[in-house]
Enzyme design. Structure first.
Site, PDB file in Angstrom:
ATOM      1  N   LYS A  18       0.838  -1.211   0.000  1.00  0.00           N
ATOM      2  CA  LYS A  18       0.000   0.000   0.000  1.00  0.00           C
ATOM      3  C   LYS A  18       0.869   1.255   0.000  1.00  0.00           C
ATOM      4  O   LYS A  18       0.643   2.179  -0.772  1.00  0.00           O
ATOM      5  CB  LYS A  18      -0.896  -0.007   1.251  1.00  0.00           C
ATOM      6  CG  LYS A  18      -1.599   1.298   1.494  1.00  0.00           C
ATOM      7  CD  LYS A  18      -2.495   1.248   2.712  1.00  0.00           C
ATOM      8  CE  LYS A  18      -1.816   1.610   4.018  1.00  0.00           C
ATOM      9  NZ  LYS A  18      -1.598   3.037   4.258  1.00  0.00           N
ATOM     10  N   ASN A  19       1.872   1.285   0.876  1.00  0.00           N
ATOM     11  CA  ASN A  19       2.653   2.506   1.031  1.00  0.00           C
ATOM     12  C   ASN A  19       3.613   2.759  -0.135  1.00  0.00           C
ATOM     13  O   ASN A  19       4.213   3.824  -0.228  1.00  0.00           O
ATOM     14  CB  ASN A  19       3.426   2.482   2.350  1.00  0.00           C
ATOM     15  CG  ASN A  19       2.497   2.659   3.538  1.00  0.00           C
ATOM     16  OD1 ASN A  19       1.301   2.909   3.364  1.00  0.00           O
ATOM     17  ND2 ASN A  19       3.033   2.528   4.740  1.00  0.00           N
TER      18      ASN A  19
ATOM     19  N   CYS B 149      -5.942   7.781   9.155  1.00  0.00           N
ATOM     20  CA  CYS B 149      -6.074   7.155  10.472  1.00  0.00           C
ATOM     21  C   CYS B 149      -5.781   8.161  11.576  1.00  0.00           C
ATOM     22  O   CYS B 149      -4.892   9.006  11.449  1.00  0.00           O
ATOM     23  CB  CYS B 149      -5.088   5.991  10.602  1.00  0.00           C
ATOM     24  SG  CYS B 149      -5.676   4.482   9.847  1.00  0.00           S
TER      25      CYS B 149
ATOM     26  N   ARG C  23      -8.294  -1.013   4.619  1.00  0.00           N
ATOM     27  CA  ARG C  23      -7.465   0.047   4.025  1.00  0.00           C
ATOM     28  C   ARG C  23      -6.085  -0.480   3.676  1.00  0.00           C
ATOM     29  O   ARG C  23      -5.433   0.038   2.770  1.00  0.00           O
ATOM     30  CB  ARG C  23      -7.296   1.208   5.011  1.00  0.00           C
ATOM     31  CG  ARG C  23      -8.587   1.903   5.361  1.00  0.00           C
ATOM     32  CD  ARG C  23      -8.315   3.046   6.284  1.00  0.00           C
ATOM     33  NE  ARG C  23      -7.557   4.063   5.551  1.00  0.00           N
ATOM     34  CZ  ARG C  23      -7.579   5.345   5.830  1.00  0.00           C
ATOM     35  NH1 ARG C  23      -8.299   5.780   6.830  1.00  0.00           N
ATOM     36  NH2 ARG C  23      -6.863   6.194   5.128  1.00  0.00           N
TER      37      ARG C  23
END
Ligand code: UD1
Length: 414
Positions: A22-23, A116, A395
């Protein structure tokens, strides 16, 4: 609201692969706005954050097609340099769009991003860095107005090696005239992936993985096809799933070079580890030993694994100490773990965890990694655990229930 229901007590066994990080994917998607031709991202993960980023690109005028584990982005007709407010509230990484918007349009308007709730998460380092590259930044009424008509290479000294600020500045600088040096740059492996992507487009970026990133500005970029790196945090989470259940798991895509600090703690906890270039096999000990963990920027122990290792410490034999140095408010999961019988004393940035038994309970995910930690705790707990807020976990984990189920866990989404 979706809930994960976990029946604990089943040791996980087997082999599992992890998808794209994801990052790594989020800044790469943002950087696609800078491309001078079509961009194909292979192994595109079905994560809500990645989908939101594609939505943002579409709102800015890029043509995007998602399917068959790929995303195709045609940035040619993009016209937007104003961040859509609703989408940026959903996703902190929307802030990554500022660098590419400035690079492409020499102007950008953004709101303060969401994401978040794990601390103040200011963006001062991003804005000060952009100013050092000649961008005039004005903040008013919760909006950030950037005039990049004077964008050019420059020297940036980051007060803290912020991952997002390093990436944003790399993207702003890649088509700025002259050379940019980012000092005290973050060294996370995802920054290396962004460098590889920018260079695949025709950029001239070097130094990723060190504290000094050099960007030599180019006048234009092309398109590229790219496969982002595997997700080291998902890999680490699955290894802990093996450890916490007393099982044996082989995680494909777990790269020891990216997971050094995590593997070191697992070894200290008594786990057996077999390391190959692209795979780690973990064998849990009969009883886990306690560990001392202090989160740090890479190559230190990642803050994104702090909650998961805390879940593991809850069932270790003895007292563990966990210090969170990166975010000032990242212990929301501790209170939830206590509901499951964990003995945790927390003060400021420190938690003392006395290992014992966990029992199933109804708990709530407050953030992405904290939510994953509660699922891990559920795997080790006696009885049934229900974790509310599966959407937050989605997520960053592509169907966590399927991944864990494939290893023999009893996890369902209800
Ligand atoms: C990225 C990761 C996130 C991870 C974090 C730290 C992505 C999409 N997210 O987030 O999963 O937890 O790195 O490894 O890659 N800070 C400031 N001013 C700024 C920017 C940051 O004070 O302008 C502070 C933050 O509040 C935080 C610390 O620096 O305390 C680290 O933040 P940063 O490295 O920027 O994290 P993100 O890029 O947001």
């Amino acid at each position: 609201m979706d809930v994960f229901r976990i029946t604990g007590g089943y040791p996980l066994r087997g082999r599992i692969g992890v998808g794209a990080a994801k990052n790594a994917v989020l800044p790469i998607l943002a950087a696609a706005l800078l491309a001078g031709g079509p961009v194909d991202i292979q192994g595109f993960p079905a994560l809500s954050d990645a989908r939101h980023m594609v939505d943002i690109l579409e709102t800015l005028g890029c043509r995007c097609r998602v399917g068959d584990g790929q995303v195709h982005i045609d940035p040619e007709g993009a016209w937007g340099w104003e961040m859509p407010q609703e989408l940026s509230k959903k996703l902190r990484s929307s802030i990554f769009m500022m660098g590419p918007m400035l690079g492409r349009f020499r102007k950008a308007v953004a709101t303060y991003p969401g994401g978040c709730e794990i601390g103040l998460r200011p963006i001062d380092l991003h804005l000060r860095g952009l100013a050092a590259l000649g961008v005039k930044v004005r903040e008013a009424h919760g909006m950030i107005y950037c005039d990049g008509s004077g964008l050019r290479g420059g020297e940036v000294h980051l007060d803290f090696p912020s991952v997002g600020a390093t990436e944003n500045l790399m993207m702003a600088a890649v088509t700025a005239p002259g050379n940019t040096v980012i000092h005290n740059a973050a060294r996370e492996p995802e920054i290396g992936d962004l460098q590889r992507f920018l260079n695949a487009l025709g950029g001239r970026v070097s130094g990723a993985g060190t504290g000094r990133v050099l960007v030599r500005g180019v006048s234009s970029l092309g398109g590229a096809s790219f496969r982002p790196m595997p997700d080291r945090i998902v890999a680490g989470t699955l290894l802990i799933a093996g450890a916490i259940t007393g099982g044996q798991v082989a995680v494909e895509g777990a790269r020891p070079a990216d997971l050094g600090a995590v593997l070191d703690k697992l070894r200290q906890a008594g786990c057996g580890l077999e390391e190959e270039e692209d795979r780690v096999t973990l064998t849990a000990p009969a009883r886990l030993r306690p560990v001392e963990v202090s989160t740090q920027p890479f190559p230190g122990f990642p803050t994104d694994m702090q909650a998961q290792i805390m879940a593991m410490c809850c069932v270790a034999q003895g007292a563990s100490l966990i210090v969170e140095n990166v975010f000032e408010n990242r212990f929301a999961h501790a209170a939830q773990l206590r509901c499951m019988g964990a003995d945790i004393w927390a003060s400021g940035r420190m938690c003392l965890v006395r290992g014992g038994k966990l029992t199933g309970a109804k708990v709530a995910a407050r953030d992405l990694r904290g939510g994953a930690a509660l699922v891990l705790a559920g795997l080790a707990a006696e009885g049934v655990t229900e974790v509310e807020g599966a959407g937050l976990i989605d997520r960053g984990y592509e169907g966590l229930e399927r991944m864990l189920g494939g290893l023999g866990a009893r996890v369902e989404r209800i």
